[in-house]
Write a protein that holds these residues in place. Sequence first.
Motif, mmCIF file in Angstrom:
data_model
loop_
_atom_site.group_PDB
_atom_site.id
_atom_site.type_symbol
_atom_site.label_atom_id
_atom_site.label_comp_id
_atom_site.label_asym_id
_atom_site.label_seq_id
_atom_site.Cartn_x
_atom_site.Cartn_y
_atom_site.Cartn_z
ATOM 1 N N UNK A 154 22.721 60.107 73.313
ATOM 2 C CA UNK A 154 21.732 59.039 73.237
ATOM 3 C C UNK A 154 22.397 57.680 73.037
ATOM 4 N N UNK A 155 23.704 57.648 73.101
ATOM 5 C CA UNK A 155 24.446 56.415 72.899
ATOM 6 C C UNK A 155 24.566 55.660 74.221
ATOM 7 N N UNK A 156 25.167 54.458 74.189
ATOM 8 C CA UNK A 156 25.055 53.536 75.323
ATOM 9 C C UNK A 156 25.571 54.047 76.649
ATOM 10 N N UNK A 157 24.962 53.524 77.680
ATOM 11 C CA UNK A 157 25.366 53.838 79.037
ATOM 12 C C UNK A 157 26.256 52.714 79.560
ATOM 13 N N UNK A 158 26.925 52.961 80.677
ATOM 14 C CA UNK A 158 27.897 52.023 81.222
ATOM 15 C C UNK A 158 27.261 50.705 81.631
ATOM 16 N N UNK A 159 25.981 50.704 82.014
ATOM 17 C CA UNK A 159 25.353 49.522 82.585
ATOM 18 C C UNK A 159 25.081 48.372 81.632
ATOM 19 N N UNK A 160 25.325 48.522 80.338
ATOM 20 C CA UNK A 160 25.054 47.458 79.369
ATOM 21 C C UNK A 160 25.998 46.286 79.616
ATOM 22 N N UNK A 161 25.440 45.073 79.658
ATOM 23 C CA UNK A 161 26.252 43.877 79.867
ATOM 24 C C UNK A 161 26.646 43.294 78.509
ATOM 25 N N UNK A 162 27.882 43.528 78.104
ATOM 26 C CA UNK A 162 28.366 43.104 76.793
ATOM 27 C C UNK A 162 28.317 41.585 76.632
ATOM 28 N N UNK A 163 28.391 40.854 77.741
ATOM 29 C CA UNK A 163 28.488 39.392 77.653
ATOM 30 C C UNK A 163 27.181 38.737 77.219
ATOM 31 N N UNK A 164 26.087 39.491 77.247
ATOM 32 C CA UNK A 164 24.837 38.960 76.697
ATOM 33 C C UNK A 164 24.907 38.897 75.175
ATOM 34 N N UNK A 165 25.544 39.879 74.563
ATOM 35 C CA UNK A 165 25.618 39.962 73.104
ATOM 36 C C UNK A 165 26.886 39.329 72.536
ATOM 37 N N UNK A 166 27.918 39.221 73.363
ATOM 38 C CA UNK A 166 29.171 38.582 72.940
ATOM 39 C C UNK A 166 29.440 37.436 73.921
ATOM 40 N N UNK A 167 28.798 36.285 73.710
ATOM 41 C CA UNK A 167 28.814 35.198 74.696
ATOM 42 C C UNK A 167 30.036 34.293 74.630
ATOM 43 N N UNK A 168 31.201 34.878 74.359
ATOM 44 C CA UNK A 168 32.427 34.086 74.376
ATOM 45 C C UNK A 168 33.602 34.982 74.725
ATOM 46 N N UNK A 169 34.672 34.367 75.196
ATOM 47 C CA UNK A 169 35.874 35.092 75.599
ATOM 48 C C UNK A 169 36.913 34.969 74.489
ATOM 49 N N UNK A 170 37.461 36.078 74.063
ATOM 50 C CA UNK A 170 38.494 36.064 73.029
ATOM 51 C C UNK A 170 39.786 35.538 73.640
ATOM 52 N N UNK A 171 40.356 34.509 73.008
ATOM 53 C CA UNK A 171 41.498 33.823 73.607
ATOM 54 C C UNK A 171 42.448 33.360 72.507
ATOM 55 N N UNK A 172 43.730 33.667 72.646
ATOM 56 C CA UNK A 172 44.718 33.240 71.662
ATOM 57 C C UNK A 172 44.835 31.722 71.586
ATOM 58 N N UNK A 173 44.593 31.040 72.694
ATOM 59 C CA UNK A 173 44.679 29.580 72.695
ATOM 60 C C UNK A 173 43.599 28.954 71.815
ATOM 61 N N UNK A 174 42.435 29.611 71.748
ATOM 62 C CA UNK A 174 41.326 29.080 70.945
ATOM 63 C C UNK A 174 41.260 29.701 69.552
ATOM 64 N N UNK A 175 42.003 30.787 69.353
ATOM 65 C CA UNK A 175 42.031 31.455 68.046
ATOM 66 C C UNK A 175 40.610 31.691 67.522
ATOM 67 N N UNK A 176 39.755 32.228 68.377
ATOM 68 C CA UNK A 176 38.343 32.412 68.030
ATOM 69 C C UNK A 176 38.030 33.855 67.625
ATOM 70 N N UNK A 177 39.026 34.521 67.036
ATOM 71 C CA UNK A 177 38.886 35.935 66.708
ATOM 72 C C UNK A 177 37.757 36.213 65.711
#
Length: 203
Positions: free
Chosen positions: A11-34
Motif C-alpha cells: 500500500x506504499x507509494x507507486x513510481x508515478x508520484x512527482x517528488x518535485x511537487x513536495x520538494x520544490x527545490x534542488x539540493x546543491x552544494x553551491x547553495x548549501x540548502x541541505x
Amino acid sequence: MTNGAPRPLSDKPQVGINIKYDVPLVLDLDYMNYDIWRVFFETHCIGYRVADHLEPSNDKTPASSDSKEWNRVDSIVKSWLYSTLSQSLLHMTLKRKSIAFQLWQTLEKLFRDNKDTKAIQVEGELCNITIRDSSIADFYTHIKSLADLLENIEAPVPERTLIVYTLNGLSPKFQYIATTIRHKTPLLASWRLDLCYCAKNNR
C-alpha cells in the motif's frame, strides 16, 4: 483500514508520484540548502509512511517473503532522492548497489563536511563585496543571498557587520545613501528599508 494503522508494503507509494511537487527545490552544494531540503524530503517520506527507509535498517531487514517489495519501495525512495539533486551532486553520489539510507547518509556527510569551507568562502566574498556597475537593487539582492546562505549553514552574520559590509561596498556615487543610513535611528531596524527605498528611486 483504520486511521493510523500501519500500511502493508503493497500500500506504499507507486513510481508515478512527482517528488518535485513536495520538494520544490534542488539540493546543491553551491547553495548549501541541505537543511531546508531535508525538512521537505522527510515530510514527504513521513506522509507516505516510508521514512523508515531513511533510517538504519539493522532492525528493519524485511523477511524473505517481503524482500522484493521492500527493495521496490526502497528503490522508489532512492529515485526520489536522486530526482532532487543537482547534476554535479548526482554524479558525486550515484551508485548502482546502494540503498536509500546509504545515499541519505552520504548526502548529510557531504554537506556537514563542507559547511566550514563554504562559510569561509562566502564570508570572504561578503567582506569584499562592492557595487561596481550593479544597481542598488542588484547589489542588495546579492548581499541578501550571501547572508541567507550563511544563515542556512549556521554561520549567520551579525546585523551590524552586514551593515558595515554593505555601506563599505557602495561606490562614491552612492555615498549619500551611506550617509543617510548611518544617521538613522534606530539603525538596525531601518537600514534595509532605506536601502530598498533608495533602490526604488534609482531605477
